[in-house]
Design an enzyme around this catalytic site. Structure first.
Site, PDB file in Angstrom:
ATOM      1  N   PRO A 195      11.759  -4.086 -17.963  1.00 28.04           N
ATOM      2  CA  PRO A 195      11.628  -5.422 -17.363  1.00 28.04           C
ATOM      3  C   PRO A 195      10.224  -5.578 -16.795  1.00 28.04           C
ATOM      4  O   PRO A 195       9.775  -4.752 -16.003  1.00 28.04           O
ATOM      5  CB  PRO A 195      12.695  -5.423 -16.264  1.00 28.04           C
ATOM      6  CG  PRO A 195      12.964  -3.992 -15.973  1.00 28.04           C
ATOM      7  CD  PRO A 195      12.694  -3.224 -17.222  1.00 28.04           C
ATOM      8  N   LEU A 196       9.522  -6.619 -17.210  1.00 29.70           N
ATOM      9  CA  LEU A 196       8.120  -6.811 -16.837  1.00 29.70           C
ATOM     10  C   LEU A 196       7.949  -8.184 -16.202  1.00 29.70           C
ATOM     11  O   LEU A 196       8.196  -9.203 -16.839  1.00 29.70           O
ATOM     12  CB  LEU A 196       7.220  -6.695 -18.070  1.00 29.70           C
ATOM     13  CG  LEU A 196       7.228  -5.323 -18.752  1.00 29.70           C
ATOM     14  CD1 LEU A 196       6.732  -5.425 -20.181  1.00 29.70           C
ATOM     15  CD2 LEU A 196       6.389  -4.344 -17.965  1.00 29.70           C
ATOM     16  N   THR A 197       7.533  -8.196 -14.956  1.00 33.99           N
ATOM     17  CA  THR A 197       7.379  -9.457 -14.250  1.00 33.99           C
ATOM     18  C   THR A 197       6.310 -10.317 -14.899  1.00 33.99           C
ATOM     19  O   THR A 197       5.257  -9.822 -15.275  1.00 33.99           O
ATOM     20  CB  THR A 197       7.015  -9.190 -12.776  1.00 33.99           C
ATOM     21  OG1 THR A 197       8.058  -8.425 -12.191  1.00 33.99           O
ATOM     22  CG2 THR A 197       6.826 -10.477 -12.013  1.00 33.99           C
ATOM     23  N   GLN A 240      17.812  -7.346 -14.581  1.00 34.99           N
ATOM     24  CA  GLN A 240      17.423  -6.528 -13.431  1.00 34.99           C
ATOM     25  C   GLN A 240      17.430  -7.391 -12.177  1.00 34.99           C
ATOM     26  O   GLN A 240      16.863  -8.478 -12.163  1.00 34.99           O
ATOM     27  CB  GLN A 240      16.036  -5.913 -13.615  1.00 34.99           C
ATOM     28  CG  GLN A 240      15.687  -4.925 -12.504  1.00 34.99           C
ATOM     29  CD  GLN A 240      14.301  -4.331 -12.641  1.00 34.99           C
ATOM     30  OE1 GLN A 240      13.307  -5.007 -12.425  1.00 34.99           O
ATOM     31  NE2 GLN A 240      14.235  -3.050 -12.998  1.00 34.99           N
ATOM     32  N   CYS A 293      10.408  -1.216  -6.878  1.00 34.53           N
ATOM     33  CA  CYS A 293       9.326  -2.199  -6.871  1.00 34.53           C
ATOM     34  C   CYS A 293       8.370  -1.908  -5.715  1.00 34.53           C
ATOM     35  O   CYS A 293       8.792  -1.830  -4.562  1.00 34.53           O
ATOM     36  CB  CYS A 293       9.883  -3.613  -6.732  1.00 34.53           C
ATOM     37  SG  CYS A 293       8.606  -4.881  -6.639  1.00 34.53           S
ATOM     38  N   LYS A 314      16.841   1.750 -11.102  1.00 37.96           N
ATOM     39  CA  LYS A 314      15.435   2.054 -11.410  1.00 37.96           C
ATOM     40  C   LYS A 314      14.773   2.507 -10.123  1.00 37.96           C
ATOM     41  O   LYS A 314      14.806   1.798  -9.122  1.00 37.96           O
ATOM     42  CB  LYS A 314      14.759   0.789 -11.945  1.00 37.96           C
ATOM     43  CG  LYS A 314      13.276   0.938 -12.274  1.00 37.96           C
ATOM     44  CD  LYS A 314      13.080   1.617 -13.600  1.00 37.96           C
ATOM     45  CE  LYS A 314      11.686   1.375 -14.175  1.00 37.96           C
ATOM     46  NZ  LYS A 314      10.599   1.739 -13.309  1.00 37.96           N
ATOM     47  N   ASN A 374       9.898   7.065 -17.308  1.00 36.43           N
ATOM     48  CA  ASN A 374       9.032   5.889 -17.421  1.00 36.43           C
ATOM     49  C   ASN A 374       7.649   6.235 -16.888  1.00 36.43           C
ATOM     50  O   ASN A 374       7.524   6.879 -15.857  1.00 36.43           O
ATOM     51  CB  ASN A 374       9.645   4.725 -16.645  1.00 36.43           C
ATOM     52  CG  ASN A 374       8.740   3.508 -16.577  1.00 36.43           C
ATOM     53  OD1 ASN A 374       8.576   2.908 -15.522  1.00 36.43           O
ATOM     54  ND2 ASN A 374       8.131   3.132 -17.682  1.00 36.43           N
ATOM     55  N   ALA A 392       6.705   0.272 -20.729  1.00 41.51           N
ATOM     56  CA  ALA A 392       6.347  -0.893 -19.919  1.00 41.51           C
ATOM     57  C   ALA A 392       4.973  -1.421 -20.315  1.00 41.51           C
ATOM     58  O   ALA A 392       4.852  -2.196 -21.251  1.00 41.51           O
ATOM     59  CB  ALA A 392       6.405  -0.519 -18.438  1.00 41.51           C
ATOM     60  N   ARG A 393       3.919  -0.974 -19.609  1.00 42.36           N
ATOM     61  CA  ARG A 393       2.584  -1.508 -19.884  1.00 42.36           C
ATOM     62  C   ARG A 393       2.107  -1.186 -21.288  1.00 42.36           C
ATOM     63  O   ARG A 393       1.322  -1.932 -21.874  1.00 42.36           O
ATOM     64  CB  ARG A 393       1.598  -0.980 -18.847  1.00 42.36           C
ATOM     65  CG  ARG A 393       1.772  -1.607 -17.476  1.00 42.36           C
ATOM     66  CD  ARG A 393       0.860  -0.948 -16.466  1.00 42.36           C
ATOM     67  NE  ARG A 393       1.184   0.467 -16.300  1.00 42.36           N
ATOM     68  CZ  ARG A 393       0.344   1.373 -15.811  1.00 42.36           C
ATOM     69  NH1 ARG A 393      -0.871   1.014 -15.472  1.00 42.36           N
ATOM     70  NH2 ARG A 393       0.723   2.622 -15.654  1.00 42.36           N
TER      71      ARG A 393
END
Length: 707
Positions: A360-362, A414, A445, A484, A547, A572-573
């Site tokens: 999940p990527l904001t 999420q 987070c 997470k 991750n 992710a990135r």
């Protein structure tokens, strides 16, 4: 603002790129790798481009060798009132044409006629409408009528002129998890019932008199009558000796941790608490259907949830709650024999092993981006992090983060919350209103605004709170619950390994461990050795995913080989910079992708974005904004054919270099102005006065005043 909120990995202003280029020209590839500089072949290196001041409007003007002046377009953030006023002005202008009229080009289609707040002047709209964009309407491309009619920016490609389409009908067939108006109204009025969540909270002892400092003081017998208590007198409330005043008052106070009552939705109501004679307060409004006051303040014990009025019950008298029969049955069982533990609920199992998981990527991990990644090989997708508070308030913008496309065959959402009651009610609401395969709870987070409210990685300092949240959530719904986390809150003080053995007993189906602490944010390398240590300590019933810094099939293979206990890796990135990393892993190769192939991926994203956000002017500009946010990451990719050492590492800083063609050179630019030029190749000219700066400003080497 999720745990995988994209962030820069050491890339600074353009000066850093210049230093990297200078160093790259003088050092060997091995020396460059040791300094985390991408070893680009010397024939492709170039000096960093000078950022001349643009002569376009809104740009600062510089003379001679003087330093550029600060841009005059950097403005303060507008208030909600200002934004609302501007929207009203646009609605009244010819460009604010009524959507119903625009669909068919017929003024009689609007049911509000003269009372409509939008314009019905079709000729004036046509005179001021921006030019059409080159390309084909995304709806016509799939032989469907365009739901935007006259307002479509691809109107010239419509085969039958203005065809009548229904955007909602299309979304019903291709997208899921929308928020119905009826449910939204219930959330607005705080009328939604959460019988399952409240019953579970009662059984766990997370929703009793200790939960809240909101009390009603009674003059009789000098007692304090507390709401929502477990042990009751004849009227259903407990009595505690106390020194009381002669008044009955309801007090509200907020602790420094920043928690507020998370069931009050309105952004426009006054900050007050209204106590009604018939109905009490703090979320219970039995005789008034109006929307409640904004976010009434409450005092919360640190290790417990809020003392909100039980939405699963009826109001009795002024201060007491009578549980619903279903909830009462569960509570009675728990109270009659507290030595008996309830058996874990039978849950649908989800197997993460060997599956490619897009994190999940904001901001950037929106539905169109996930569709692109699905097409490139991702197996599991997850929506952007949504705050429980906002979901319970019925905020449409937050519910949009839960939307799912039909192509996402294994999909989760999420959520992020600080207290068991908030999270439990949210998961019950999601199970009731959405179609998801799992629910992930973010406990990692690192963003300040989240941590300061006691959510995200702040929970790493409160293991009992973590336990309460997971137990309450997993006991409320049948959907698998995953969590997470990061290695710890403070660097060097890892603690997840001490909790990993218990997480399965709490009710979690899987845990993803980001190999960094909250204090590290995204600096330094991820600590995979510690992730392996946690995976080996985990019980067989708990799947562990790693991750951090996965950027090629070599990274994937290395982690899987070094720790067979690891179920999978979350990407992710790495997926932001090169979304074809999923293809590389599945095909076990380094893909030397051409600039044309990369541009086609951008085209696919734009097409998906126009289908999702709309092909009218508003939809085009929304798509452009999110495209630009994504381009602020894709520029970090260095093509395989240009590197002396492969594969590229996520921590490498790319120096300034020429691509193998003009398009590849443009895609390598770290200038936001060049990202805008790429967007214009796909979505036409930007509007007058357009400016862009990435949300994560560490990615912007010049603030794009778009010259």
């Amino acid at each position: 603002m999720g745990d995988d909120t994209p962030a820069a990995t050491g890339t600074g202003p353009e000066v850093s790129n210049g230093v990297a280029a200078a160093v790259a020209a003088e050092r060997t590839p091995e020396e460059l790798v040791a300094k985390s500089i991408a070893p680009v072949k010397k024939q492709f290196l170039r000096p960093p481009p000078v950022r001349p001041c643009s002569k376009d409007q809104n740009d600062a003007v510089c003379e001679g060798n003087a330093k550029p002046a600060q841009s005059n377009v950097v403005k303060e953030k507008k208030s909600k009132r200002q934004l609302k006023r501007e929207r009203r002005e646009v609605q009244k202008s010819p460009l604010g044409i009524c959507p119903e009229v625009a669909k068919k080009g017929d003024v009689t289609r609007c049911p509000y006629n003269d009372k409509c707040r939008y314009s019905h002047d079709i000729e004036a709209y046509k005179a001021q409408k921006p030019e059409d964009i080159e390309g084909e309407c995304p709806f016509m491309a799939v032989d469907e009528p365009c739901p935007y009619g006259l307002s479509c920016r691809f109107l010239g490609t419509h085969k039958n002129g203005v065809a009548d389409g229904d955007v909602n009908a299309r979304r019903r067939t291709s997208e899921m998890n929308g928020l119905s108006k009826n449910v939204q109204r219930l959330l607005w009025k705080n009328k939604m019932k959460f019988s399952k969540a409240d019953a579970k909270l009662k059984a766990l002892g997370l929703m009793g008199h200790a939960n809240s400092k909101i009390i009603a003081m009674s003059k009789e017998n000098g007692s304090v009558v507390s709401k929502n208590c477990d042990v009751t007198d004849g009227n259903g409330c407990s009595e505690f000796p106390s020194n009381t005043d002669d008044k009955v008052e309801l007090t509200a106070e907020i602790k420094e941790e920043g928690r507020v009552d998370e069931t009050f939705p309105s952004d426009e109501m006054e900050l007050s608490i209204e106590v009604k004679e018939e109905g009490g307060a703090h979320g219970t409004f039995p005789s008034d259907d109006s929307r409640p006051s904004k976010k009434s303040r409450s005092v919360i014990e640190e290790e417990f949830g809020s003392g909100e009025a039980d939405n699963g019950g009826k109001v009795v008298g002024q201060t007491c709650m009578e549980p619903e029969p279903e909830a009462a049955a569960n509570i009675e069982f728990s109270e009659n024999d507290r030595s008996l533990k309830t058996h874990p609920r039978e849950k649908k199992l989800i197997d993460f092993r060997e599956k490619l998981y897009l994190a999940p990527l904001t901001t950037v991990g929106n539905l169109p981006f996930r569709r692109v990644c699905k097409g490139l090989g991702a197996d599991i997708t997850c929506g952007e992090m949504a705050m429980c508070t906002n979901l319970l308030q019925g905020q449409a913008s937050e519910w949009a983060l839960l939307r799912r496309h039909s192509s996402e065959d294994l999909f989760g959402v999420q959520i992020c919350g600080a207290y068991p009651d908030t999270v439990a009610r949210t998961v019950e609401l999601i199970e009731q209103e959405c179609t998801v395969d799992f629910i992930d709870i973010n406990m990692g987070c690192p963003i300040d605004i989240v941590v300061n409210k006691g959510a995200g990685s702040a929970l790493l300092t409160k293991p009992m709170r973590m336990k309460g949240i997971v137990q309450a959530a997993s006991g409320t719904v049948d959907i698998p619950i995953t969590i997470k986390v990061r290695t710890a809150y403070f660097e060097g003080k890892n603690r997840i390994d001490s909790l990993i053995a218990d997480m399965g007993n709490w009710g979690a189906s899987a845990v993803t461990i980001h190999g960094r602490s909250r204090q590290q944010r995204y600096s330094k390398l991820a600590d995979w050795e510690y992730v392996y240590q946690c995976a080996k300590k985990a019980p067989d019933s708990l799947q562990v995913l790693g991750n951090g810094d996965v950027f090629s099939y070599v990274d994937w293979n290395k982690h899987k080989a070094e720790c067979p206990e690891l179920s999978s890796c979350m990407i992710a990135r790495g997926a932001l910079i090169k979304p074809w990393v999923f293809t590389e892993i599945k095909e076990q190769r380094h893909w030397d992708i051409t600039s044309g192939e990369r541009f086609n991926i951008l085209k696919d994203y734009v097409r998906c974005g126009l289908e999702h956000w709309g092909s009218d002017t508003k939809g085009v500009e929304t798509t452009r904004r999110f495209l630009l946010e994504w381009l602020s990451y894709t520029c970090r990719y260095v093509p395989v054919g240009l590197l002396d050492v492969i594969p590229q590492r996520l921590s490498w800083r790319p120096p300034s270099y020429f691509g193998r063609d003009d398009l590849e050179t443009l895609m390598a630019s770290d200038s936001a102005a060049d990202w805008v030029r790429l967007s214009e190749m796909l979505l036409g000219k930007v509007p007058d006065g357009f400016t862009f700066a990435p949300k994560h400003k560490s990615n912007a080497y010049d603030r794009a005043e778009n010259g």
